[in-house]
Scaffold this motif. Structure first.
Motif, short mmCIF file in Angstrom:
data_model
loop_
_atom_site.label_atom_id
_atom_site.label_comp_id
_atom_site.label_asym_id
_atom_site.label_seq_id
_atom_site.Cartn_x
_atom_site.Cartn_y
_atom_site.Cartn_z
N VAL A 315 0.84 -1.21 0.00
CA VAL A 315 0.00 0.00 0.00
C VAL A 315 0.87 1.25 0.00
O VAL A 315 0.62 2.20 -0.75
CB VAL A 315 -0.94 -0.01 1.22
N ASP A 316 1.91 1.26 0.82
CA ASP A 316 2.82 2.42 0.87
C ASP A 316 3.52 2.62 -0.46
O ASP A 316 3.72 3.76 -0.91
CB ASP A 316 3.85 2.22 1.98
N ALA A 317 3.90 1.51 -1.12
CA ALA A 317 4.57 1.61 -2.42
C ALA A 317 3.62 2.13 -3.49
O ALA A 317 4.02 2.91 -4.36
CB ALA A 317 5.13 0.25 -2.82
N ILE A 318 2.36 1.72 -3.41
CA ILE A 318 1.37 2.23 -4.37
C ILE A 318 1.25 3.76 -4.23
O ILE A 318 1.18 4.48 -5.23
CB ILE A 318 0.00 1.54 -4.13
N ALA A 319 1.27 4.23 -2.99
CA ALA A 319 1.15 5.67 -2.75
C ALA A 319 2.34 6.43 -3.32
O ALA A 319 2.23 7.62 -3.65
CB ALA A 319 1.01 5.94 -1.25
N ALA A 320 3.49 5.74 -3.45
CA ALA A 320 4.72 6.42 -3.90
C ALA A 320 5.04 6.16 -5.37
O ALA A 320 6.09 6.59 -5.86
CB ALA A 320 5.90 5.96 -3.04
N ILE A 321 4.14 5.49 -6.09
CA ILE A 321 4.48 5.05 -7.44
C ILE A 321 4.67 6.21 -8.41
O ILE A 321 5.47 6.14 -9.35
CB ILE A 321 3.42 4.05 -7.97
N ASP A 322 3.97 7.31 -8.19
CA ASP A 322 4.05 8.42 -9.15
C ASP A 322 5.36 9.20 -9.04
O ASP A 322 5.62 10.09 -9.86
CB ASP A 322 2.85 9.36 -8.97
N ARG A 323 6.20 8.86 -8.08
CA ARG A 323 7.52 9.49 -7.99
C ARG A 323 8.48 8.95 -9.06
O ARG A 323 9.52 9.54 -9.32
CB ARG A 323 8.15 9.22 -6.62
#
Length: 357
Positions: A315-323
């Motif tokens: 979930v945390d990685a999904i939140a950071a994917i647009d970086r």
């Protein structure tokens, strides 16, 4: 040493090529064949009856299919069905061996390893999974001792599961990059791609997508119907997310529009061809740091690696994917996973085998 080799590639006996039953082995075999033919080698493919391999001619062998190794226990006895396609393929190979310089085994089955010493033409084994059974471990160890250089694997992580990692040539994988289109501006959906079977951990992707409030597109062969029904009971929207087992052209049209590919293996994945399919489309990969994906994903650049079985980490990685820069994903695929690069690695392996017979 001949510049053009005569090669016999023997497919997995668990299903016809094109059926999806062979998982990533099918895609690997197709890509190895294309790459080697482009470099001028003569390639013959043996595969179960009903196989399709584009324009590549196949010697189709009838017989009963072999059980899949990942559905067996570590101590399951070796079984070969009556009139087995596995036995029939290797009988053909034994009779025709003088027509070839190298025979290449893609089957994760005990019989080809046992037969290695009975062939005059060298038999090379591309091992397509990590350690799954004691009998296979023993057969692989015997080949490692008696026939140095005859073993190949996708990744170092995979080879280490057998305890004889230094005996393996590490060959990685590849895809035909021309079949995958880059997409710079995706939609909101995530993708999960693979065989629908317990060791692939689809439930973790479904749970993470629900927690992140992100739509999930599920693609791949429905292998274990009971497992799928349990998932649908637990996640009522799962059936609406499933798009089926699609041919490459249709698959990449869906995949390239996704924000990320989520990989959730519960076992040591030997490689993970789906990861490089995603990268070729410019799609970052969020994966458990377990097995092959841990050697593919450049965490923080072309995806994120998450501690195994950590759904909150997904979930945390999904939140950071647009970086992440999607062009970096495509560049990694072009640099490391082209058909020519794969063919050169296999070619060098074959020449090593022939020079040390």
């Amino acid at each position: 040493m001949p510049s053009s080799l005569r090669l016999l590639l023997i497919s997995t006996p668990v299903g016809p090529l094109g059926s999806g039953l062979g998982g990533g082995v099918e895609l690997t075999l197709i890509n190895v064949v294309q790459g080697l033919r482009a470099r001028g080698h003569q390639v013959t493919v043996l595969a179960p009856e009903g196989s399709q391999l584009g324009t590549v001619p196949i010697v189709q062998i009838p017989g009963q299919l072999q059980p899949t190794a990942h559905t067996q226990g570590r101590n399951t006895p070796i079984t070969i069905p009556d009139n087995s396609v596995l036995g029939n393929m290797w009988r053909y190979a034994q009779r025709q061996q003088d027509q070839f310089d190298v025979i290449v085994n893609f089957a994760y089955d005990w019989l080809p390893f046992y037969l290695t010493e009975f062939f005059c033409t060298p038999v090379a084994h591309f091992v397509t999974m990590g350690s799954l059974s004691d009998a296979m471990d023993g057969a692989i160890d015997q080949v490692a001792q008696d026939y140095p250089n005859r073993l190949g694997a996708y990744t170092r992580t995979q080879a280490e599961t057998f305890g004889v990692a230094d005996a393996f040539a590490i060959l990685s994988s590849a895809i035909d990059l021309d079949l995958y289109d880059f997409c710079a501006s995706p939609g909101n959906a995530l993708a999960w791609l693979g065989r629908i079977s317990p060791e692939k951990g689809l439930e973790d992707a479904l749970e993470a997508a629900a927690m992140a409030q992100a739509p999930l597109k599920i693609l791949g062969k429905l292998e274990d119907a009971d497992y799928w029904h349990r998932l649908c009971d637990r996640f009522p929207g799962a059936a609406d997310c499933y798009l089926g087992f699609l041919p490459t052209h249709e698959l990449q049209q869906v995949l390239r529009q996704c924000r990320a590919l989520v990989m959730t293996p519960r076992w040591v994945e030997a490689f993970g061809n789906v990861a490089i399919e995603a990268l070729a489309c410019g799609v970052p990969v969020i994966a458990y740091a377990r097995g092959g994906p841990a050697e593919i994903v450049q965490s923080g650049k072309t995806g994120w690696l998450v501690p195994p079985d950590d759904v909150q980490g997904l979930v945390d990685a999904i939140a950071a994917i647009d970086r992440l820069d999607r062009r970096a994903c495509r560049l990694q695929a072009e640099t490391d996973y082209s058909l020519e690069a794969l063919a050169i690695r296999f070619e060098q392996w074959f020449y090593t085998i022939l020079s040390t017979r």
